[in-house]
Design a protein around this motif. Structure first.
Motif, PDB file in Angstrom:
ATOM      1  N   UNK A   6       6.367 -49.658  69.558  1.00 52.59           N
ATOM      2  CA  UNK A   6       5.969 -51.061  69.424  1.00 52.59           C
ATOM      3  C   UNK A   6       5.869 -51.462  67.958  1.00 52.59           C
ATOM      4  N   UNK A   7       5.323 -50.577  67.128  1.00 50.93           N
ATOM      5  CA  UNK A   7       5.207 -50.852  65.695  1.00 50.93           C
ATOM      6  C   UNK A   7       6.595 -51.008  65.088  1.00 50.93           C
ATOM      7  N   UNK A   8       7.492 -50.083  65.405  1.00 54.28           N
ATOM      8  CA  UNK A   8       8.849 -50.137  64.853  1.00 54.28           C
ATOM      9  C   UNK A   8       9.577 -51.407  65.292  1.00 54.28           C
ATOM     10  N   UNK A   9       9.461 -51.750  66.566  1.00 51.52           N
ATOM     11  CA  UNK A   9      10.117 -52.961  67.069  1.00 51.52           C
ATOM     12  C   UNK A   9       9.584 -54.203  66.365  1.00 51.52           C
ATOM     13  N   UNK A  72      -5.971 -44.040  53.309  1.00 56.07           N
ATOM     14  CA  UNK A  72      -5.916 -42.618  53.648  1.00 56.07           C
ATOM     15  C   UNK A  72      -4.833 -42.292  54.672  1.00 56.07           C
ATOM     16  N   UNK A  73      -4.142 -43.288  55.144  1.00 60.26           N
ATOM     17  CA  UNK A  73      -3.189 -43.109  56.248  1.00 60.26           C
ATOM     18  C   UNK A  73      -1.837 -42.599  55.765  1.00 60.26           C
ATOM     19  N   UNK A  74      -1.130 -41.954  56.678  1.00 65.75           N
ATOM     20  CA  UNK A  74       0.259 -41.570  56.451  1.00 65.75           C
ATOM     21  C   UNK A  74       1.095 -42.848  56.378  1.00 65.75           C
ATOM     22  N   UNK A  75       2.346 -42.761  55.950  1.00 61.37           N
ATOM     23  CA  UNK A  75       3.191 -43.963  55.950  1.00 61.37           C
ATOM     24  C   UNK A  75       3.293 -44.611  57.335  1.00 61.37           C
ATOM     25  N   UNK A  76       3.387 -43.804  58.371  1.00 56.79           N
ATOM     26  CA  UNK A  76       3.462 -44.332  59.729  1.00 56.79           C
ATOM     27  C   UNK A  76       2.149 -44.992  60.126  1.00 56.79           C
ATOM     28  N   UNK A  81      -1.367 -49.745  60.940  1.00 58.24           N
ATOM     29  CA  UNK A  81      -2.535 -50.526  60.523  1.00 58.24           C
ATOM     30  C   UNK A  81      -2.120 -51.904  59.999  1.00 58.24           C
ATOM     31  N   UNK A  82      -0.970 -51.983  59.353  1.00 63.21           N
ATOM     32  CA  UNK A  82      -0.432 -53.280  58.918  1.00 63.21           C
ATOM     33  C   UNK A  82      -0.208 -54.168  60.139  1.00 63.21           C
TER      34      UNK A  82
END
Length: 98
Positions: A6-9, A72-76, A81-82
């Motif tokens: 869903x995030x990628x889409x 603190x999050x990974x790129x993913x 979170x964005x």
């Protein structure tokens, strides 16, 4: 996998537009799922837990928690979170709060 998909889409759709509308966000269940991934003993993690469990959360506090967690999050995770912050902004825009 549903959250990542869903995030990628969403990012693909928003990226293909010059001016994506604020209403173009992740579904509610994905927003809740993202928050569930950030439940922890920290203040922001406790806020995420309250949201994840269906409690009321102030949109300003939620956006602050998201910004904190992005540090603190990974790129993913940062991307997820964005998308969650966009979901919060859309809720405020339509008058539903977060």
């Amino acid at each position: 996998m549903e959250i990542a998909s869903a995030v990628q889409q969403l990012l693909d759709r928003r990226g293909s537009m010059a001016h994506a509308p604020v209403s173009l966000t992740i579904p509610d269940n994905v927003a809740v799922g993202i928050a569930g991934g950030y439940v922890s003993a920290t203040e922001s993690g406790q806020l995420m837990e309250r949201f994840f469990r269906g409690g009321d959360v102030d949109s300003t506090e939620m956006l602050e928690a998201i910004r904190f967690e992005q540090g603190y999050a990974s790129p993913e995770g940062h991307a997820a979170l964005y998308c969650l912050s966009g979901w919060v902004a859309a809720q405020v825009h339509k008058g539903g709060g977060a």
